[in-house]
Write an enzyme that holds these catalytic residues in place. Structure first.
Site, PDB file in Angstrom:
ATOM      1  N   GLU A   1       0.972  -1.412   0.270  1.00  0.00           N
ATOM      2  CA  GLU A   1      -0.549   0.093   0.139  1.00  0.00           C
ATOM      3  C   GLU A   1       0.672   1.601   0.124  1.00  0.00           C
ATOM      4  O   GLU A   1       0.635   2.097  -0.098  1.00  0.00           O
ATOM      5  CB  GLU A   1      -1.006   0.252   0.715  1.00  0.00           C
ATOM      6  CG  GLU A   1      -1.999  -0.996   1.122  1.00  0.00           C
ATOM      7  CD  GLU A   1      -2.952  -0.967   2.630  1.00  0.00           C
ATOM      8  OE1 GLU A   1      -2.565  -0.462   3.808  1.00  0.00           O
ATOM      9  OE2 GLU A   1      -4.094  -1.631   2.577  1.00  0.00           O
TER      10      GLU A   1
ATOM     11  N   GLU B   1       7.192 -21.937   8.043  1.00  0.00           N
ATOM     12  CA  GLU B   1       8.323 -21.027   8.678  1.00  0.00           C
ATOM     13  C   GLU B   1       9.096 -21.761   9.068  1.00  0.00           C
ATOM     14  O   GLU B   1       9.798 -21.016  10.703  1.00  0.00           O
ATOM     15  CB  GLU B   1       6.817 -21.359   9.718  1.00  0.00           C
ATOM     16  CG  GLU B   1       6.250 -21.335  10.491  1.00  0.00           C
ATOM     17  CD  GLU B   1       5.644 -21.278  10.773  1.00  0.00           C
ATOM     18  OE1 GLU B   1       5.736 -21.301  12.608  1.00  0.00           O
ATOM     19  OE2 GLU B   1       4.096 -20.830  11.174  1.00  0.00           O
TER      20      GLU B   1
END
Length: 302
Positions: free
Chosen positions: A86, A117
Site C-alpha cells: 500500500e 516457517e
C-alpha cells in the site's frame, strides 16, 4: 521434528474469559471477542516509545539509500505484504523502497504453507535474492517470537550489520532478544486459544500502520495531514488530488485542476507552486533541494 513447549508462549494460553464461547448466544460470543479486541490498542500504546525509535531509525536509513523490508510467516507475513503493497499508491514510493517476504513465497499469500516457517535458511535466501545489505532495515514479524524463518533472516541481517526490528506478542521471546529494536504488544491469550490471527494479528497491523505512516510523514510524504505524494491512477484518486490541493492552498477547483494538469498531477509540486507563487521549474528545484519537504522548502524561501 523439534519439540516446542507452547505453554511458555502467552499467546498460546487459554483465555479464562472465553471458556464458554462455544455455548453462549451469538451476540454474547461476539461481545467476548470485542472485549478482547478492546485490549489491543492499549497493548500497542505501551510500545509507542519503541515504535518511535523504529520510525526515526528507518527514516535515517532511507535517507541514506536503504530499503525497508518486512519478513514474516502466515498471518504476520500477509500483514507485512499488505502494508508494503500500500506504500506506492498511497505515498508514491518506488516499489523497491518497502518490500515484504512471506515464508513459502507468493503462493503462501492465499494458501497456507505452514511448513515453510520452520526453515531458517529460507529467510536468509529471500534476503539474498534482493541483495539485502547493511544499509537496509529488516522488520521481522512473528506473534510467537520464535519462527525459524523470521529468526534466521534477522540473525543474518545482524551479521551483515543491518538494523533489525522485531515485532512479536510474547515477552522475552527469541525475536525480542535478537532484534536491535524490539516492539512487543502483549495482547495475551486469544479468544480462541492460539488463534494469533486475532488480537496478535490486529496489534501487528496497528504497529505496521504506525511504522509505515510515521516513516512516510517523516520522509516528507505528508503535508499537514494530507498525503501529498498520492498517485492519481483512477477517477477517485484524480479527484482526491484536486481536493488535497484545494485543502492545502485554499484555491478553487478550477485553479487546482489547472496546476495539477501542468504538473502531471504531482500534488506536492502543485501545492508548493501555488503557495510559493513560483513557476514549475523553480519550484521543482527548491523542492528537490529540500528532499520533498514542503514546509522546509517554504521556509527556505521566506
Amino acid at each position: 521434528m523439534t519439540k516446542i513447549n507452547t505453554q511458555q508462549l502467552l499467546t498460546e494460553h487459554r483465555n479464562e474469559s472465553t471458556m464458554n464461547i462455544d455455548s453462549v448466544s451469538t451476540r454474547e460470543m461476539l461481545q467476548m471477542i470485542n472485549n478482547e479486541d478492546k485490549k489491543v490498542a492499549l497493548a500497542v500504546e505501551k510500545e509507542i516509545s519503541n515504535i518511535a525509535n523504529a520510525v526515526d531509525t528507518i527514516v535515517e536509513k532511507l535517507h541514506g539509500g536503504g530499503r525497508l523490508i518486512y519478513i514474516g510467516a502466515g498471518t504476520s507475513g500477509r500483514i507485512g505484504i499488505l502494508d508494503s503493497s500500500e506504500c506506492p499508491p498511497t505515498y508514491g514510493t518506488d516499489p523497491e523502497l518497502v518490500q515484504a517476504f512471506i515464508a513459502g513465497g507468493e503462493k503462501a499469500i492465499v494458501k497456507s504453507i505452514e511448513g515453510a516457517e520452520d526453515d531458517s535458511e529460507l529467510g536468509i535466501q529471500d534476503l539474498k535474492s534482493i541483495n539485502f545489505n547493511k544499509n537496509d532495515i529488516l522488520v521481522g514479524i512473528a506473534a510467537s517470537g520464535r519462527t525459524p524463518y523470521v529468526l534466521g533472516a534477522v540473525e543474518y541481517a545482524n551479521i551483515i550489520g543491518a538494523v533489525t526490528i522485531g515485532i512479536s506478542n510474547n515477552p522475552d521471546s527469541l525475536l525480542n532478544r535478537v532484534a536491535e529494536i524490539s516492539i512487543c504488544p502483549v495482547t495475551g491469550p486469544e479468544a480462541v486459544t492460539g488463534s494469533t490471527r486475532m488480537k496478535a494479528g490486529t496489534s501487528q497491523k496497528l504497529v505496521l500502520n504506525m511504522i509505515s505512516t510515521g516513516v512516510m510523514i517523516k520522509y516528507g510524504k505528508v503535508y499537514e495531514n494530507l498525503m501529498v505524494d498520492v498517485k492519481a491512477s483512477n477517477d477517485k484518486l484524480f479527484e482526491r488530488c484536486k481536493n488535497i490541493v484545494m485543502e492545502a492552498t485554499g484555491v478553487f477547483h478550477e485553479e487546482a485542476e489547472a496546476v495539477l494538469e501542468e504538473t502531471n498531477y504531482n500534488c506536492k509540486l502543485a501545492i508548493f507552486m501555488i503557495i510559493s507563487k513560483l513557476n514549475k521549474e523553480d519550484a521543482k528545484k527548491i523542492l528537490d533541494k529540500n528532499k520533498g519537504y514542503i514546509k522546509k522548502a517554504l521556509e527556505s524561501i521566506n
